[in-house]
Every structure is written in C-alpha cells, then in structure tokens.
Write an enzyme that holds these catalytic residues in place. Structure first.
Site, PDB file in Angstrom:
ATOM      1  N   ASP A  37     -24.515 -47.756  -3.239  1.00  0.00           N
ATOM      2  CA  ASP A  37     -23.199 -48.276  -2.853  1.00  0.00           C
ATOM      3  C   ASP A  37     -22.676 -47.488  -1.654  1.00  0.00           C
ATOM      4  O   ASP A  37     -22.235 -46.346  -1.796  1.00  0.00           O
ATOM      5  CB  ASP A  37     -22.210 -48.168  -4.018  1.00  0.00           C
ATOM      6  CG  ASP A  37     -20.920 -48.919  -3.738  1.00  0.00           C
ATOM      7  OD1 ASP A  37     -20.878 -50.130  -3.981  1.00  0.00           O
ATOM      8  OD2 ASP A  37     -19.960 -48.280  -3.267  1.00  0.00           O
ATOM      9  N   GLU A  39     -20.218 -46.442   1.532  1.00  0.00           N
ATOM     10  CA  GLU A  39     -18.863 -46.514   2.066  1.00  0.00           C
ATOM     11  C   GLU A  39     -18.988 -46.439   3.589  1.00  0.00           C
ATOM     12  O   GLU A  39     -19.919 -45.812   4.115  1.00  0.00           O
ATOM     13  CB  GLU A  39     -17.990 -45.376   1.543  1.00  0.00           C
ATOM     14  CG  GLU A  39     -17.797 -45.371   0.035  1.00  0.00           C
ATOM     15  CD  GLU A  39     -17.197 -46.659  -0.512  1.00  0.00           C
ATOM     16  OE1 GLU A  39     -16.352 -47.266   0.190  1.00  0.00           O
ATOM     17  OE2 GLU A  39     -17.585 -47.053  -1.625  1.00  0.00           O
ATOM     18  N   ASP A 137     -23.964 -54.426   1.246  1.00  0.00           N
ATOM     19  CA  ASP A 137     -24.598 -53.145   1.577  1.00  0.00           C
ATOM     20  C   ASP A 137     -25.928 -53.341   2.295  1.00  0.00           C
ATOM     21  O   ASP A 137     -26.179 -52.715   3.333  1.00  0.00           O
ATOM     22  CB  ASP A 137     -24.831 -52.322   0.302  1.00  0.00           C
ATOM     23  CG  ASP A 137     -23.546 -52.010  -0.430  1.00  0.00           C
ATOM     24  OD1 ASP A 137     -22.986 -50.922  -0.220  1.00  0.00           O
ATOM     25  OD2 ASP A 137     -23.092 -52.863  -1.212  1.00  0.00           O
ATOM     26  N   HIS A 195     -14.017 -46.964  -4.984  1.00  0.00           N
ATOM     27  CA  HIS A 195     -14.348 -46.880  -3.551  1.00  0.00           C
ATOM     28  C   HIS A 195     -14.842 -45.493  -3.135  1.00  0.00           C
ATOM     29  O   HIS A 195     -15.010 -45.249  -1.943  1.00  0.00           O
ATOM     30  CB  HIS A 195     -13.192 -47.330  -2.662  1.00  0.00           C
ATOM     31  CG  HIS A 195     -12.826 -48.771  -2.858  1.00  0.00           C
ATOM     32  ND1 HIS A 195     -13.733 -49.793  -2.707  1.00  0.00           N
ATOM     33  CD2 HIS A 195     -11.652 -49.357  -3.203  1.00  0.00           C
ATOM     34  CE1 HIS A 195     -13.140 -50.948  -2.947  1.00  0.00           C
ATOM     35  NE2 HIS A 195     -11.878 -50.716  -3.260  1.00  0.00           N
ATOM     36  N   ASP A 200     -18.708 -45.209  -7.646  1.00  0.00           N
ATOM     37  CA  ASP A 200     -19.016 -46.629  -7.812  1.00  0.00           C
ATOM     38  C   ASP A 200     -20.446 -46.809  -8.309  1.00  0.00           C
ATOM     39  O   ASP A 200     -20.717 -47.665  -9.161  1.00  0.00           O
ATOM     40  CB  ASP A 200     -18.811 -47.385  -6.495  1.00  0.00           C
ATOM     41  CG  ASP A 200     -17.349 -47.638  -6.173  1.00  0.00           C
ATOM     42  OD1 ASP A 200     -16.485 -47.333  -7.024  1.00  0.00           O
ATOM     43  OD2 ASP A 200     -17.060 -48.127  -5.068  1.00  0.00           O
TER      44      ASP A 200
END
Length: 224
Positions: A37, A39, A137, A195, A200
C-alpha cells in the site's frame, strides 16, 4: 547508506498454536501474499505532477497460516516535488523529515529487488502475488512514476489481487468505504492510522485472513 526497516516475526508458542488452528483454512494457489500500500505526494487544491511515492511498505504473508513473516518498509525521497504539502502530511502522517535523505524511488526499487531475491521470490522457490486495496498502486501509481523517471518496472509488479474485488465476491457487495468499509463488514477493529502505508497494509492483511477464514481461495484480479 540507507536503512530499510525489515521486521522478522518469530513464531512464538502461541503463534504455533494459532497455526495449528489454521489447518482448516483452504489451500491456496500461492505460497505467499505480498500486501502493498503506497502513500504518495498529494495536495487538496492542485494536482501534483508527477505524483511520487513517499512510503513503500510490503508485508510478506504466509499462504498457509495468513500470518505476517516479514515486513519491508521504507520512506521514499520525492525528487520532482521534494517538499511535502501540509495536506499530504495531515492525510498520511508523513512529515518532511521522514522523507528527507531517504532513497529515491529508483534506489528503493533496487533495494526491494534485493529483498525479493533474499526472500526466494525471484528464483522460483516459491509462488507469490501482490495484494492491494484497489488497483491504483500497481495499475496507475508505480507504472506512471516509473514511466516518468524511466525506471524499469519488473514483471512481478504486473499481477495482483485487488482485495476490494475479492471482498465483493465473498461478501456479496462492493465496499463503498474502501478499507474502512471492509473492516466494518468483517467486524475487524481498525489498527493504527488510516492512510499510513504500513498501518493500511496491516489492516489489509487482517482482511485477507478474514476472507480466507470464510473459505476464499484467492485469485489474481488484474494483470497489466
């Protein structure tokens, strides 16, 4: 030298007991699931171009026990737009000092490739598939940034499980609130900060296990 956090989780007596109880889990088509995941840089008012990954976390999940064996985690230094916006920091909890001096994406990809090799994923010793919360992603973010900076995108990033699609198949409805909606639908308590990439990932891993406990045999949902 860059320090990339890799956590090795040793199996305790309690975990061994949990493994024994997991013998009822359905046999899977993969030895391991790699929960990922990202960011990335963002702003509330304007679109940042190019958008750049600033957190790169991956959990190595055992395909028999659905327990986390290892975590790969690093923050990433953006280069085209190196200053994080206040909105980005508020959303992700990632402050400027966390990305300053960290490896760029190109450097991170090399470090991750070495990690993949060390885990036995590149020599055919075991099978694996990435798991993401949505297609963004690996369909949009990573390919887009690699294309912009002319970074090689390994073939193994081109197949994944969008766990939202799997949740829809098992539970009969698409999660309207994404991660939080799936946790609510499976009666799982949210952990950490929403987030935060690593948090996550841990919540996605809990969803993955809960779906397996409901008899799910996971299949890839997308291939580039």
């Amino acid at each position: 030298m860059y320090t990339v956090h890799t956590l090795f989780v040793e199996m305790s007596t309690g975990a061994q007991a949990a493994t024994a109880s997991n013998n009822s889990l359905p046999a899977q088509n993969f030895d391991f699931f790699l929960v990922l995941d990202f960011e990335a840089t963002c702003d509330s008012a304007t679109k940042i171009v190019p958008q750049e990954i600033i957190e790169f976390p991956v959990l190595k999940i055992n395909g028999k026990t659905f327990e986390t064996e290892t975590e790969f985690h690093t923050y990433v230094q953006p280069t085209a737009n190196p200053r994080l916006t206040p909105f980005c920091t508020e959303l992700t909890g990632i402050t400027q000092d966390k990305v300053d001096g960290k490896p760029t994406l190109q450097e991170t990809m090399k470090i991750f490739e070495k990690w993949m090799e060390e885990q036995g994923f590149l020599d055919g010793r075991c099978s694996f598939v990435f798991v993401t919360c949505g297609d963004w992603d690996l369909k949009t973010m990573l390919p887009g940034q690699c294309s912009h900076f002319r970074i090689h995108l390994p073939q193994y990033f081109k197949t994944w499980i969008n766990i939202k699609r799997t949740f829809q198949h098992v539970m009969g409805q698409y999660p309207k609130e994404d991660l939080m909606g799936m946790l609510k639908g499976l009666s799982i308590t949210h952990q950490g900060r929403h987030h935060s990439g690593i948090d996550d990932c841990r919540n996605i891993a809990n969803i993955l296990k809960a779906l397996a406990e409901r008899g799910c045999i996971f299949q890839p949902t997308y291939r580039l």
